[in-house]
Scaffold this motif. Structure first.
Motif, PDB file in Angstrom:
ATOM      1  N   ASP A 148       0.808  -1.221   0.000  1.00 39.85           N
ATOM      2  CA  ASP A 148       0.000   0.000   0.000  1.00 39.85           C
ATOM      3  C   ASP A 148       0.843   1.274   0.000  1.00 39.85           C
ATOM      4  O   ASP A 148       0.326   2.362   0.278  1.00 39.85           O
ATOM      5  CB  ASP A 148      -0.996  -0.010   1.173  1.00 39.85           C
ATOM      6  N   ALA A 165       2.738   3.418  -2.620  1.00 39.49           N
ATOM      7  CA  ALA A 165       3.002   3.601  -4.053  1.00 39.49           C
ATOM      8  C   ALA A 165       4.326   4.326  -4.265  1.00 39.49           C
ATOM      9  O   ALA A 165       5.011   4.119  -5.253  1.00 39.49           O
ATOM     10  CB  ALA A 165       1.858   4.384  -4.702  1.00 39.49           C
ATOM     11  N   LEU A 166       4.696   5.191  -3.315  1.00 36.30           N
ATOM     12  CA  LEU A 166       5.930   5.977  -3.418  1.00 36.30           C
ATOM     13  C   LEU A 166       6.350   6.331  -1.995  1.00 36.30           C
ATOM     14  O   LEU A 166       5.584   6.942  -1.250  1.00 36.30           O
ATOM     15  CB  LEU A 166       5.656   7.244  -4.235  1.00 36.30           C
ATOM     16  N   LEU A 204       3.253   8.666  -1.395  1.00 37.19           N
ATOM     17  CA  LEU A 204       1.963   8.334  -2.018  1.00 37.19           C
ATOM     18  C   LEU A 204       1.489   7.019  -1.422  1.00 37.19           C
ATOM     19  O   LEU A 204       2.114   5.977  -1.629  1.00 37.19           O
ATOM     20  CB  LEU A 204       2.130   8.157  -3.526  1.00 37.19           C
ATOM     21  N   LEU A 207      -1.825   4.238  -0.159  1.00 34.83           N
ATOM     22  CA  LEU A 207      -3.118   3.703  -0.569  1.00 34.83           C
ATOM     23  C   LEU A 207      -3.875   3.176   0.651  1.00 34.83           C
ATOM     24  O   LEU A 207      -3.809   1.980   0.953  1.00 34.83           O
ATOM     25  CB  LEU A 207      -2.903   2.560  -1.572  1.00 34.83           C
ATOM     26  N   GLN A 220      -5.401   8.547  -3.762  1.00 38.69           N
ATOM     27  CA  GLN A 220      -4.205   8.226  -3.005  1.00 38.69           C
ATOM     28  C   GLN A 220      -3.989   9.299  -1.945  1.00 38.69           C
ATOM     29  O   GLN A 220      -4.397  10.443  -2.103  1.00 38.69           O
ATOM     30  CB  GLN A 220      -2.996   8.135  -3.945  1.00 38.69           C
ATOM     31  N   PRO A 240      -5.373   8.419  -8.394  1.00 41.87           N
ATOM     32  CA  PRO A 240      -4.309   7.495  -8.796  1.00 41.87           C
ATOM     33  C   PRO A 240      -3.732   7.865 -10.156  1.00 41.87           C
ATOM     34  O   PRO A 240      -4.475   8.171 -11.090  1.00 41.87           O
ATOM     35  CB  PRO A 240      -5.017   6.134  -8.857  1.00 41.87           C
ATOM     36  N   GLY A 241      -2.417   7.855 -10.259  1.00 38.44           N
ATOM     37  CA  GLY A 241      -1.746   8.114 -11.531  1.00 38.44           C
ATOM     38  C   GLY A 241      -1.538   9.580 -11.847  1.00 38.44           C
ATOM     39  O   GLY A 241      -0.856   9.905 -12.817  1.00 38.44           O
ATOM     40  N   ARG A 260       5.312  13.585  -9.607  1.00 36.71           N
ATOM     41  CA  ARG A 260       6.486  12.991  -8.984  1.00 36.71           C
ATOM     42  C   ARG A 260       7.755  13.633  -9.513  1.00 36.71           C
ATOM     43  O   ARG A 260       7.709  14.475 -10.400  1.00 36.71           O
ATOM     44  CB  ARG A 260       6.489  11.484  -9.249  1.00 36.71           C
TER      45      ARG A 260
END
Lengths: 324, 324
Positions: free
Chosen positions: A22, A24-25, A33, A35, B41, B141-142, B146
């Motif tokens: 969970d 993402a970054l 990031l 979740l 997110q 999301p997405g 970044r």
């Protein structure tokens, strides 16, 4: 040679064994990031630890790393939350790589035990070491252990043996001494508190209110009473005292430390009578004691009862950073 | 009379105008209970501000409160996130209620502008003031901006006029002087940075990478290059300089400050050629400038180009807390 701020964070805190799906970054961008699970509430808690206020500046850095996370995990435990992510702001007088390596080891060992991932950080120079850690966890809606749910008739319980950290602190300050046989135990209780995560999870649906004991049992129970709009009878004779605490002081002093000593990171919680059977059943599997120490009353205020209660003045039992 | 830790938090930080529906439980328990949107997110960022490192200890507390939040909002902006919640750890030498009241005013005014709610805090005593603030926001999301998405051929852009805060700092340290007409502007740029939240949101789906300029344009652009595995040509002659910066120093010194001065909290971002039309269209509605200052290259490293570029040594343009 001093390392740069950025390589510090990258080198010391990026390489973790825990890699959560969970995240993402993680470390390395302007923000992490994450979740969060869609069906749970997010629990967020933070604590700042200041050198020579919350820990001795020359203490074992591994223990400091452990404790910085443990005090926050203890807050998650008191909310009944499953640990997930942590962030860390480090203010340091200098970039001491040996210190950082040991600090990280203590922090990551505990994080790994609870499947926590460090997802963000800020490292900066300052005149004194300040460690601010924030912990994030999850709890299903309606199941969080709050401070405001205690009802008259509920029993009051405590995990473990409060007062040990308070005695360890008194020993560290040279105010008292203990037999050699108890020293390691007491030091571990002060420097390596074990957050009661499993207990907090088990208390979902059982406890009506909960808090962790970081400022002393009497003061922290007082917060439950205040938020719940109730009072309590605390049976002083029932307080669970460790052999080390009993050996280190006379019984009256031991009780005083158990009531007012800070830094214990045990849970104090309440449970209604109809859930006592479930509580007793689940507590059998715990790796720590669980003791009934009193009951919630409709009449406000905290009353100490029992043969040994008359010796204590409640107004002197609290601990406060700005009053001490 | 010093106030207690708990009444400090309760009295100064609980009464907020912003009451978000996604906060189930705010300040006052072991942790906050939050309801992240299931379809987005979570972005988490934190910054520690140390007295006399990040702000002057005797500065206007209202400005300090503003800045503690602004630097974190700037990180959310650089991620393209919508602001939501904040937590605050305050280490203070003493419980100064007048200071706290003004600090809160600056913090809450900015929080209100971005519909942020303070959901948790920790107040403790320490030898020096350290303010650690964590900000939480959301991004679909997405769509997060970044640091690792820049591609050769992308344009490099900057919002506003970098270097103003650096000049203001030089004025504050007595290293230079500026005409009276520019003083208020420069002080505001240093003490009341305006996080580029609207710009960050508008850049979702447009920018290929983004970062906020807190450590200096050259150094922060360097982070995008490093994470993206690319290089850049930075056209020094195109750097947007404010009238105050041009008036306060000769052009060469002004460019140096624009390249290396910290504390600007502008956005530096990249965008591919096919999105330039959308970028130009959206930037027309911004309340700050948006300037193309170079291009991403496949060859690694940052190269300064243009007639005025030869005067600068890149290795001296960075700022690092542990190297300065």
């Amino acid at each position: 040679m001093p390392a740069s701020e950025f390589s510090l964070i990258d080198r010391y805190f990026s390489a973790q064994r825990v890699r959560r799906a969970d995240v993402a970054l993680g470390i390395g961008d302007d923000g992490a990031l994450l979740l969060p699970p869609g069906d749970q509430q997010l629990v967020v808690t933070l604590d700042a630890l200041v050198a020579d206020v919350h820990f001795f500046a020359d203490a074992d850095p591994e223990g400091i790393g452990h404790k910085a996370l443990a005090v926050n995990l203890s807050d998650l435990a008191a909310m009944g939350a499953t640990p997930a992510w942590a962030t860390l702001a480090l203010v340091l007088p200098r970039a001491d790589e040996a210190w950082l390596a040991r600090f990280r080891r203590g922090l990551f060992a505990l994080a790994e035990r609870h499947r926590m991932q460090l997802v963000g950080g800020d490292t900066t120079r300052g005149p004194t070491t300040v460690i601010t850690l924030q912990a994030h966890g999850f709890v299903p809606p309606g199941l969080a252990l709050r401070r405001d749910g205690a009802k008259p008739g509920d029993g009051i319980y405590v995990t473990g043996t409060p007062g040990d950290a308070g005695l360890a602190l008194a020993v560290a300050y040279g105010k008292t001494t203990v037999a050699a046989a108890h020293r390691d135990y007491l030091q571990a209780r002060l420097e390596r508190p074990q957050p009661r995560i499993a207990q907090g999870l088990a208390l979902r649906g059982i406890a009506s209110a909960a808090i962790d004991i970081s400022d002393g049992l009497a003061q922290d129970l007082g917060h439950i009473l205040e938020r719940s709009g109730v009072g309590a009878r605390l049976e002083v004779d029932r307080l669970p005292l460790s052999p080390a605490l009993l050996a280190g002081s006379d019984r009256r002093a031991a009780l005083a430390v158990a009531l007012s000593g800070g830094d214990d990171y045990e849970l104090c919680f309440t449970a209604p009578p109809e859930r006592v059977a479930r509580l007793e059943s689940t507590a059998l599997g715990w790796d720590c004691r669980c003791t009934r120490i009193g009951a919630i009353t409709a009449e406000p205020g905290l009353r100490l009862v029992g043969a040994e209660s008359s010796a204590f003045h409640l107004e002197r039992l609290g601990y406060d950073h700005f009053l001490s």
